[in-house]
Write a protein that holds these residues in place. Structure first.
Motif, PDB file in Angstrom:
ATOM      1  N   UNK A 222      67.272 -11.596  61.308  1.00  0.00           N
ATOM      2  CA  UNK A 222      68.652 -11.210  61.832  1.00  0.00           C
ATOM      3  C   UNK A 222      69.601 -11.870  61.238  1.00  0.00           C
TER       4      UNK A 222
ATOM      5  N   UNK B 274      84.824   9.357  67.458  1.00  0.00           N
ATOM      6  CA  UNK B 274      83.989   8.215  67.976  1.00  0.00           C
ATOM      7  C   UNK B 274      83.003   8.383  69.025  1.00  0.00           C
TER       8      UNK B 274
ATOM      9  N   UNK C 207      73.982   1.754  68.150  1.00  0.00           N
ATOM     10  CA  UNK C 207      74.993   2.714  68.842  1.00  0.00           C
ATOM     11  C   UNK C 207      74.153   3.634  69.941  1.00  0.00           C
TER      12      UNK C 207
ATOM     13  N   UNK D  27      70.730  -0.570  62.859  1.00  0.00           N
ATOM     14  CA  UNK D  27      72.233  -0.439  62.767  1.00  0.00           C
ATOM     15  C   UNK D  27      72.640   0.791  63.592  1.00  0.00           C
ATOM     16  N   UNK D  28      71.903   2.032  63.165  1.00  0.00           N
ATOM     17  CA  UNK D  28      72.174   3.462  63.712  1.00  0.00           C
ATOM     18  C   UNK D  28      71.834   3.253  65.245  1.00  0.00           C
TER      19      UNK D  28
ATOM     20  N   UNK E 127      78.781  -4.984  64.635  1.00  0.00           N
ATOM     21  CA  UNK E 127      80.016  -4.561  64.304  1.00  0.00           C
ATOM     22  C   UNK E 127      80.615  -3.120  65.076  1.00  0.00           C
ATOM     23  N   UNK E 128      79.660  -2.170  65.068  1.00  0.00           N
ATOM     24  CA  UNK E 128      80.128  -0.955  65.627  1.00  0.00           C
ATOM     25  C   UNK E 128      80.381  -0.900  67.117  1.00  0.00           C
TER      26      UNK E 128
ATOM     27  N   UNK F 119      69.325  -7.527  68.571  1.00  0.00           N
ATOM     28  CA  UNK F 119      68.056  -8.147  68.501  1.00  0.00           C
ATOM     29  C   UNK F 119      66.790  -7.347  68.856  1.00  0.00           C
TER      30      UNK F 119
ATOM     31  N   UNK G  11      74.393  -0.958  53.649  1.00  0.00           N
ATOM     32  CA  UNK G  11      74.763  -1.937  54.680  1.00  0.00           C
ATOM     33  C   UNK G  11      75.961  -2.717  54.221  1.00  0.00           C
ATOM     34  N   UNK G  12      76.512  -3.361  55.158  1.00  0.00           N
ATOM     35  CA  UNK G  12      77.643  -4.134  54.867  1.00  0.00           C
ATOM     36  C   UNK G  12      77.125  -5.536  54.331  1.00  0.00           C
ATOM     37  N   UNK G  13      77.497  -5.507  53.134  1.00  0.00           N
ATOM     38  CA  UNK G  13      76.851  -6.965  52.353  1.00  0.00           C
ATOM     39  C   UNK G  13      77.441  -8.235  52.933  1.00  0.00           C
ATOM     40  N   UNK G  14      78.542  -8.051  53.449  1.00  0.00           N
ATOM     41  CA  UNK G  14      79.148  -9.275  53.663  1.00  0.00           C
ATOM     42  C   UNK G  14      79.110  -9.807  55.098  1.00  0.00           C
TER      43      UNK G  14
ATOM     44  N   UNK H 227      83.594  -2.840  67.690  1.00  0.00           N
ATOM     45  CA  UNK H 227      84.742  -2.279  67.286  1.00  0.00           C
ATOM     46  C   UNK H 227      85.163  -0.973  68.338  1.00  0.00           C
ATOM     47  N   UNK H 228      83.762  -0.035  68.305  1.00  0.00           N
ATOM     48  CA  UNK H 228      83.970   1.415  68.596  1.00  0.00           C
ATOM     49  C   UNK H 228      83.825   1.348  70.242  1.00  0.00           C
TER      50      UNK H 228
ATOM     51  N   UNK I 233      75.858 -10.399  58.287  1.00  0.00           N
ATOM     52  CA  UNK I 233      74.413 -10.722  58.359  1.00  0.00           C
ATOM     53  C   UNK I 233      73.806  -9.448  58.814  1.00  0.00           C
TER      54      UNK I 233
END
Ligand SMILES: Nc1ncnc2c1ncn2[C@@H]1O[C@H](COP(=O)(O)OP(=O)(O)O)[C@@H](O)[C@H]1O
Ligand SMILES: [Mg+2]
Lengths: 522, 252
Positions: free
Chosen positions: B140, B83, B163, B159-160, B110-111, B128, B98-101, B114-115, B103
Motif C-alpha cells: 500500500x 460521475x 469506487x 483502484x476500480x 483519490x477518486x 486496504x 496508474x498515477x505514478x506520483x 474527490x468524487x 502511492x
C-alpha cells in the motif's frame, strides 16, 4: 474732480487686486499667472528632468545612495525650478532613453551634459547653458597631435549614443576619401568604461568633454593626458533639451541667460571645479590602485547594493510568477484542438520569443506611451514597465516548457481518471499538474536563473537594480574590480540559493525514480 | 441469441442498435446485446474491430451516436450524470494507467475522496480491504514504479473496486503480463463474479477467455458476429470470419 477720484479709486483697486494675486501665486507655489515666464510644462508647479547620472561633474550619484544625485546639471534643474516656481522631479535613465523620453512625454526636460547641436535641434529645442570644449585623451606620455586625422588607423573609445561617435564617423569619411586608414571606433554605454579602455590600452585615445576630465583628475591624474583640444562648432556648449515648442524655448533661453547674469552659473562652475585653471593640476600624480578589500567589503555591505539586489530579486520573482500564471492556460490551449485563438496565441509566443528582451523593454518604456497616453503618467514606473515586459517575455518561454511538460504526462492517466468519474478540473489539479510540475521544474528554474540575470537589462530604463547600482558606483569611483566583484557575489548568492531550492524540491519527486522511490513502509 | 425487440428491464445491461462514428467512419455498427448480473463476458475479435470502442460506450468514455444503452433499466445518454455512471462502471486498462506520483494507497483513495467525498480514513480503510482482496495489501505504501507489472495490474483492479462498481470493464488486462501474473488476474476475476460484479473483458488470450468467459462476443469490422458460450464458440464457430480468426490465433 470726479474723474480724478475715479482714477485714484480704480488705481488702488488695481493695486489691491495685484497684491492679492501675487500672494495667491506665492501660496499656490505654482504661478499659473506667470505663464509668461514659465514654460507650459512647468505651469502645474512640477516638471520632470531626465538625466543619466554617469557623467560627473555634470550629473552623477554622490555617494552610495543612488537617489542622491549631484552635479552641475542637477543644480541647474533646481535653479530653473526656483525661477519658475516649480519643483523639478529628477528622473534617472540610460543615455539612449532620454531624448526619446521627451517624445513620449516621460521627460519635460533633459539636462545631462548633452552638447547643443544642430542635428539634435531638428527634433528637439535646446538652450545652451555652459561653454565647454571637446578633448582627446590618451595615456600619459602619448605625444600631442594636431588634428583628429592623426588618429587614423588607431582605436578610439567613446560613449555610445553621444555625438563623439558621429564626429569620428565624419572624420573617417574624410580619411577614407583621402586614402588613409579610418579610426577604429569603440562605443561603450558608460563613460567610465570608455576611460577604462584607454587605461587598459585597448583604445589609443578617448574623446570626451573637458569638464569630465577636470572632475576626474583625482582618479586619472598622472595616468592620462590631453593630446588634442579640437575646436568644433558642434561641441562648444552644453544644452538643456525640451520638446519642440518655440514659446517654451524662448522662456528657457531667457531663464538661462538671466541665471548667467545673476552670476549663478559662474558659481556652479566654481562649485564643480569646471575651469581652465584645473587643467594644470591634471598632470599631478595619483596613487596607483590595486584591488582594495576595504572598498569591496564596503560595497558588499552598502545599502545601495542590498537594495539593488533586492530589487533584482523582487522584479525577477514577480515577473516569473506572472509569466507562469499567464503561461498555463496558454499552454493548455495550444495543446488543445485547433482554433483561431490558438493561432493568435502561437503568434504571441513566436513574437515574444523572437524579439530581443532589451528591445521589448525599450519598446514598452519608450514606444508604448506614444500609443497609449495612460502609460505616460507617473504611476507607470520603471519597475512596472520591467515587470510588464519581463512577464510577457518570460511567459512565451514558459509556455513552451509547460506544453512539453503537459504533453509528457501519459494520456492514459487522463482516461483512467476520467473513467473514475473525476471532473476535468480535478484531473488537472490532482493528476496532470503534479506530474507536469516534475518535468517542468528543472527547465523552469533554469529560466528563472536566466531571468534573474536578464533583469540587469532594465538599467536602460532606469530601474535601479543591481547592475545599474554597480555602474553608477563605478562611474563615481572608478573602482571597477571592487564593485564588479561585489555585484558578482550578489548574483551568485541568489543563483545558488535557487539551485539549492531546486534540489530540495526535486527530492519530493522521488516517485519517478525506481531506485530512489521511498514508499512509506506499511 | 439477441433480438431486435424492446429491451428487457430485468436484464442488467441491455444494448439495442448501438452506433458509433469517428467522423465518417462507422466504428460500431448496430450492436445489440443483453448481459445478466454477475455475468463474465469476453469480447474477442481482430485488432481494429471496435472492441475497445464498444466497451468504452458502457461508461461513456466514448459516447455512442445512436441506439440505446441501458444499465439497470436506466437509459445512458447525454443527460446521464457521468460521475454516478462511472462510479457504477469501473475500468481497468492494458497499461494499468496508474498515477505514478501517488502511492498505491493514494491511487485507490483519490477518486472516492474527490468524487464521492469519502473521508480520507474511511477511503483508506476500504482501499486496504480491496488491496488485500487482490493480494497486495502489503504494498500500500509503495509507488507504482516499485511494483511488477502483475502487481500494478492488481492495483488498477483495486483502484476500480474502490469506487464499489457493479460492472467492471477490462481492456486487454493481461496483454502486458507473464503467464503467472495472468493466472492471478483470472483468480481475481472469478472472485469478482462470485460477488455478483459483472465483468466485460476484451482480450487476445484464448486460454484466458476460455477459462473465465460465461459467454464470448465475437466482433469484426464494428459488428457483433457471434455470441456464444466458450465451449461452443471455440469448438464450433458459426461464422467463417470467426473460424479464420481462431485458426490465426492458434498459429501463434
Ligand atoms: N479516437 C478515434 N478516432 C478515430 N478513429 C478511431 C478512434 N479510436 C478508434 N478508432 C478507429 O476505430 C476502429 C476501432 O478501434 P478500437 O475500438 O480501438 O479497436 P480494437 O479495440 O478492436 O482494436 C479502428 O479502426 C480505429 O482506427
Ligand atoms: Mg483495443
Amino acid at each position: 474732480m470726479k474723474i480724478h477720484n475715479f482714477i485714484r479709486r480704480s488705481a488702488s483697486y488695481l493695486i489691491t487686486t495685484a497684491g492679492l494675486f501675487a500672494t495667491l501665486c506665492m501660496m499656490s507655489h505654482a504661478g499659473h499667472a506667470q505663464s509668461e515666464n514659465v514654460p507650459s510644462f512647468a505651469t502645474t508647479g512640477h516638471f520632470t528632468v531626465c538625466t543619466d547620472p554617469t557623467l560627473p561633474p555634470m550629473t552623477f550619484v554622490n555617494g552610495q545612495d543612488t537617489r542622491d544625485l549631484a552635479g552641475f546639471d542637477i543644480d541647474l534643474a533646481r535653479e530653473l525650478g526656483r525661477m519658475w516656481h516649480a519643483d523639478p522631479t529628477i528622473l534617472t535613465m540610460d543615455f539612449e532613453g532620454m531624448l526619446p523620453g521627451l517624445s513620449s512625454h516621460r521627460c519635460d526636460m533633459v539636462i545631462s551634459g548633452i552638447m547643443k547641436q544642430a542635428g539634435r535641434e531638428k527634433n528637439y529645442d535646446a538652450a545652451a547653458y555652459l561653454d565647454s570644449s571637446i578633448v582627446v585623451i590618451a595615456r600619459s606620455g602619448t605625444p600631442r597631435i594636431t588634428s583628429l586625422d592623426d588618429l587614423s588607423g588607431l582605436n578610439v573609445a567613446v560613449q555610445s549614443g553621444t555625438s563623439y561617435a558621429t564626429l569620428v564617423e565624419k572624420t573617417n569619411q574624410h580619411l577614407i576619401q583621402s586614402g588613409r586608414a579610418p579610426i577604429g571606433l569603440q562605443q561603450y554605454p558608460a563613460e567610465d568604461q570608455v576611460v577604462q579602455q584607454v587605461l587598459l590600452g585597448r583604445a589609443h585615445a578617448l574623446i570626451t568633454q573637458d569638464v569630465e576630465v577636470y572632475y576626474r583628475q583625482k582618479q586619472l591624474g598622472g595616468k592620462v593626458t590631453i593630446i588634442l583640444k579640437p575646436d568644433n562648432p558642434d561641441f562648444r556648449e552644453f544644452g538643456a533639451y525640451i520638446s519642440k515648442d518655440p514659446h517654451n524655448k524662448e522662456i528657457l533661453t531667457q531663464t538661462v541667460s538671466s541665471l548667467k547674469q545673476q552670476g549663478i552659473l559662474e558659481n556652479l562652475s566654481r562649485k564643480w571645479n569646471i575651469s581652465n585653471a584645473q587643467e594644470q593640476a591634471f598632470t599631478e600624480k595619483a596613487a596607483p590602485s590595486a584591488f582594495s578589500l576595504e572598498v569591496f567589503f564596503s560595497a558588499l555591505t552598502s545599502m545601495a547594493f542590498v537594495k539593488g539586489a533586492a530589487l533584482t530579486l523582487i522584479v525577477a520573482v514577480l515577473s516569473h510568477l506572472t509569466a507562469i500564471v499567464i503561461s498555463i492556460p496558454v499552454a493548455l490551449k495550444l495543446n488543445g484542438p485547433r482554433s483561431p485563438l490558438q493561432m493568435l496565441l502561437s503568434a504571441y509566443v513566436a513574437v515574444f520569443r523572437g524579439a530581443p528582451t532589451l528591445l521589448q523593454l525599450l519598446f514598452i518604456w519608450n514606444a508604448l506611451p506614444q500609443f497609449f497616453p495612460i502609460f505616460r503618467e507617473s504611476w507607470f514606473t520603471p519597475f512596472l514597465a520591467t515587470w510588464l515586459s519581463l512577464s510577457i517575455n518570460e511567459s512565451a518561454y514558459q509556455v513552451e516548457i509547460n506544453r512539453a511538460a503537459l504533453r509528457a504526462v501519459d494520456q492514459g492517466q487522463l482516461v483512467a481518471a476520467d473513467a473514475l468519474g473525476m471532473k476535468r478540473s480535478q484531473i488537472y489539479r490532482h493528476v496532470i499538474f503534479p506530474q507536469a510540475l516534475r518535468i517542468a521544474l528543472p527547465p523552469t528554474i533554469n529560466e528563472f536563473i536566466s531571468l534573474l540575470k536578464t533583469t540587469s537589462l532594465a538599467s536602460v530604463i532606469s530601474l535601479q537594480e543591481l547592475l545599474a547600482v554597480t555602474q553608477i558606483q563605478v562611474a563615481r569611483t572608478f573602482e571597477f574590480t571592487e564593485y564588479y566583484s561585489a555585484a558578482l557575489v550578489y548574483y551568485l548568492a541568489m543563483v545558488f540559493f535557487f539551485l539549492f531550492l531546486q534540489k530540495r524540491i526535486e527530492r519530493r519527486f522521488s516517485w519517478a525514480d525506481r531506485n530512489k522511490a521511498t514508499g512509506h513502509g506499511q | 441469441m439477441v433480438s431486435d425487440t424492446a429491451p428487457n428491464p430485468d436484464i442488467r445491461i441491455s444494448i439495442r442498435n448501438l452506433n458509433k462514428f469517428y467522423g465518417e467512419f462507422l466504428a460500431l455498427d448496430r450492436l445489440s446485446l443483453d448481459i445478466d448480473k454477475g455475468e463474465k463476458i469476453v469480447v474477442l475479435g481482430p485488432s481494429g474491430s471496435g472492441k475497445s470502442t464498444f466497451i468504452r460506450c458502457f461508461n461513456r468514455i466514448e459516447p455512442h451516436d445512436s441506439g440505446t444503452l441501458m444499465i439497470d433499466g436506466q437509459v445512458i445518454d447525454d443527460r446521464t450524470d457521468l460521475a454516478t455512471l462511472r462510479g457504477r462502471v469501473g475500468m481497468v486498462f492494458q497499461n494499468y494507467n496508474l498515477f505514478p506520483h501517488l502511492t498505491v494507497l493514494d491511487n485507490c483513495t483519490l477518486a472516492p475522496r474527490l468524487v464521492r467525498g469519502t473521508p480520507r480514513e474511511q477511503a483508506e480503510e476500504e482501499a486496504r480491504r480491496y488491496l488485500a482482496q487482490v493480494g497486495i495489501g502489503e504494498q500500500a505504501g509503495k509507488y507504482p514504479i516499485q511494483l511488477s507489472g502483475g502487481q500494478q495490474q492488481r492495483v488498477a483492479i483495486a483502484r476500480a473496486l474502490s469506487m464499489n462498481p457493479e460492472i467492471i470493464l477490462f481492456d486487454e488486462p493481461t496483454a502486458a503480463l507473464d503467464p503467472e501474473a495472468i493466472s492471478g488476474v483470472v483468480a481475481i476475476m472469478e472472485d469478482l463474479a462470485a460477488q455478483q460484479i459483472t465483468t466485460i473483458c476484451v482480450t487476445h488470450e484464448m486460454g484466458f477467455a476460455r477459462r473465465i468467459a460465461d459467454r464470448i462476443v465475437f466482433m469484426d469490422k464494428g459488428s457483433i458476429l457471434e455470441v456464444a458460450p466458450p465451449q461452443e464458440f471455440f469448438t464450433a464457430p458459426r461464422t467463417e470470419r470467426a473460424r479464420a480468426f481462431l485458426d490465426q490465433m492458434i498459429q501463434f
